[in-house]
Design a protein around this motif. Structure first.
Motif, short mmCIF file in Angstrom:
data_model
loop_
_atom_site.label_atom_id
_atom_site.label_comp_id
_atom_site.label_asym_id
_atom_site.label_seq_id
_atom_site.Cartn_x
_atom_site.Cartn_y
_atom_site.Cartn_z
N LEU A 1 0.89 -1.15 0.00
CA LEU A 1 0.00 0.00 0.00
C LEU A 1 0.93 1.20 0.00
O LEU A 1 1.63 1.47 0.99
CB LEU A 1 -0.91 0.00 1.24
CG LEU A 1 -1.91 1.16 1.30
CD1 LEU A 1 -2.93 1.04 0.17
CD2 LEU A 1 -2.62 1.18 2.64
N LEU A 2 0.98 1.90 -1.12
CA LEU A 2 1.89 3.03 -1.29
C LEU A 2 1.20 4.32 -0.86
O LEU A 2 0.19 4.72 -1.44
CB LEU A 2 2.31 3.12 -2.77
CG LEU A 2 3.25 4.26 -3.14
CD1 LEU A 2 4.58 4.14 -2.42
CD2 LEU A 2 3.44 4.29 -4.65
N VAL A 3 1.73 4.98 0.16
CA VAL A 3 1.17 6.24 0.66
C VAL A 3 1.71 7.37 -0.21
O VAL A 3 2.91 7.63 -0.23
CB VAL A 3 1.53 6.47 2.15
CG1 VAL A 3 0.97 7.81 2.62
CG2 VAL A 3 1.01 5.33 3.01
N LEU A 4 0.80 8.01 -0.93
CA LEU A 4 1.17 9.11 -1.82
C LEU A 4 1.14 10.45 -1.09
O LEU A 4 1.89 11.36 -1.41
CB LEU A 4 0.22 9.16 -3.02
CG LEU A 4 0.17 7.87 -3.85
CD1 LEU A 4 -0.93 7.96 -4.89
CD2 LEU A 4 1.51 7.58 -4.48
N ARG A 5 0.23 10.57 -0.12
CA ARG A 5 0.14 11.78 0.70
C ARG A 5 -0.37 11.39 2.08
O ARG A 5 -1.42 10.80 2.23
CB ARG A 5 -0.82 12.80 0.08
CG ARG A 5 -0.91 14.09 0.91
CD ARG A 5 -1.85 15.11 0.32
NE ARG A 5 -3.24 14.71 0.52
CZ ARG A 5 -4.27 15.21 -0.15
NH1 ARG A 5 -4.08 16.11 -1.08
NH2 ARG A 5 -5.49 14.79 0.10
N GLN A 6 0.41 11.71 3.09
CA GLN A 6 0.02 11.41 4.47
C GLN A 6 -0.99 12.43 4.94
O GLN A 6 -0.83 13.62 4.71
CB GLN A 6 1.24 11.45 5.40
CG GLN A 6 0.95 11.07 6.82
CD GLN A 6 0.57 9.60 6.98
OE1 GLN A 6 1.30 8.74 6.56
NE2 GLN A 6 -0.56 9.34 7.59
N GLY A 7 -2.03 11.96 5.59
CA GLY A 7 -3.06 12.84 6.12
C GLY A 7 -3.51 12.37 7.48
O GLY A 7 -2.69 11.97 8.31
N ALA A 8 -4.82 12.35 7.69
CA ALA A 8 -5.38 12.02 9.00
C ALA A 8 -5.16 10.57 9.39
O ALA A 8 -5.05 10.25 10.57
CB ALA A 8 -6.87 12.34 9.01
N VAL A 9 -5.10 9.67 8.42
CA VAL A 9 -4.91 8.25 8.72
C VAL A 9 -3.42 7.93 8.64
O VAL A 9 -2.78 8.13 7.61
CB VAL A 9 -5.69 7.36 7.73
CG1 VAL A 9 -5.46 5.89 8.03
CG2 VAL A 9 -7.18 7.69 7.78
N GLY A 10 -2.87 7.45 9.74
CA GLY A 10 -1.44 7.16 9.82
C GLY A 10 -1.07 5.81 9.24
O GLY A 10 -1.92 4.96 8.99
N MET A 11 0.22 5.62 9.06
CA MET A 11 0.73 4.38 8.47
C MET A 11 0.42 3.17 9.35
O MET A 11 0.05 2.11 8.85
CB MET A 11 2.23 4.49 8.20
CG MET A 11 2.51 5.43 7.05
SD MET A 11 4.26 5.55 6.63
CE MET A 11 4.62 3.88 6.17
N ALA A 12 0.52 3.33 10.65
CA ALA A 12 0.24 2.22 11.56
C ALA A 12 -1.22 1.80 11.47
O ALA A 12 -1.55 0.61 11.48
CB ALA A 12 0.61 2.58 12.99
#
Length: 126
Positions: A91-102
């Protein structure tokens, strides 16, 4: 022209009920113009889009004094944008926002995707 679609899932109970009652998918743009600050209240949406043909559902029933300090949105940051890469099991995160990686990693595990990992596209994601 990317061939991708973005899907949002609101957490507000009234928005979720609206989606359930509609019985069809609802396609809608963001509640702010490109480059403008993300709104956290219906009044912010109105201020930004008052000259457009839009409907604004304001669920805040507080008195006018309380309304100024009440927030209808739990988070006032941009949406997290991610792209699922099944062939790479990522799952490639393109822009970090309210939902974190964890949280995304836990969601993948909860959904049975235990062999998937969450990765960031660039150092700009937090």
């Amino acid at each position: 022209g990317t061939g991708f679609v973005a899907c949002r899932s609101p957490s507000h109970s009234v928005a979720r009920q609206l989606l359930t009652e509609a019985r069809i998918p609802i396609a809608a743009p963001s509640a702010n113009k490109f480059g403008h600050v993300s709104p956290t209240r219906a009044q912010h949406v109105y201020d930004d889009l008052k000259h457009e043909d839009v409907w604004i559902l304001d669920t805040n029933t507080e008195s006018s004094k309380e309304k100024e300090t009440a927030s209808c949105c739990d988070v006032g940051v941009e949406s997290t944008v991610a792209k699922l890469l099944p062939s790479d099991k990522k799952l490639l995160v393109l822009r970090q926002g309210a939902v974190g990686m964890a949280e995304m990693q836990q969601c993948l595990r909860d959904g049975g995707f235990t062999d998937y990992t969450v990765v960031c596209k660039s150092k700009n994601t937090v």
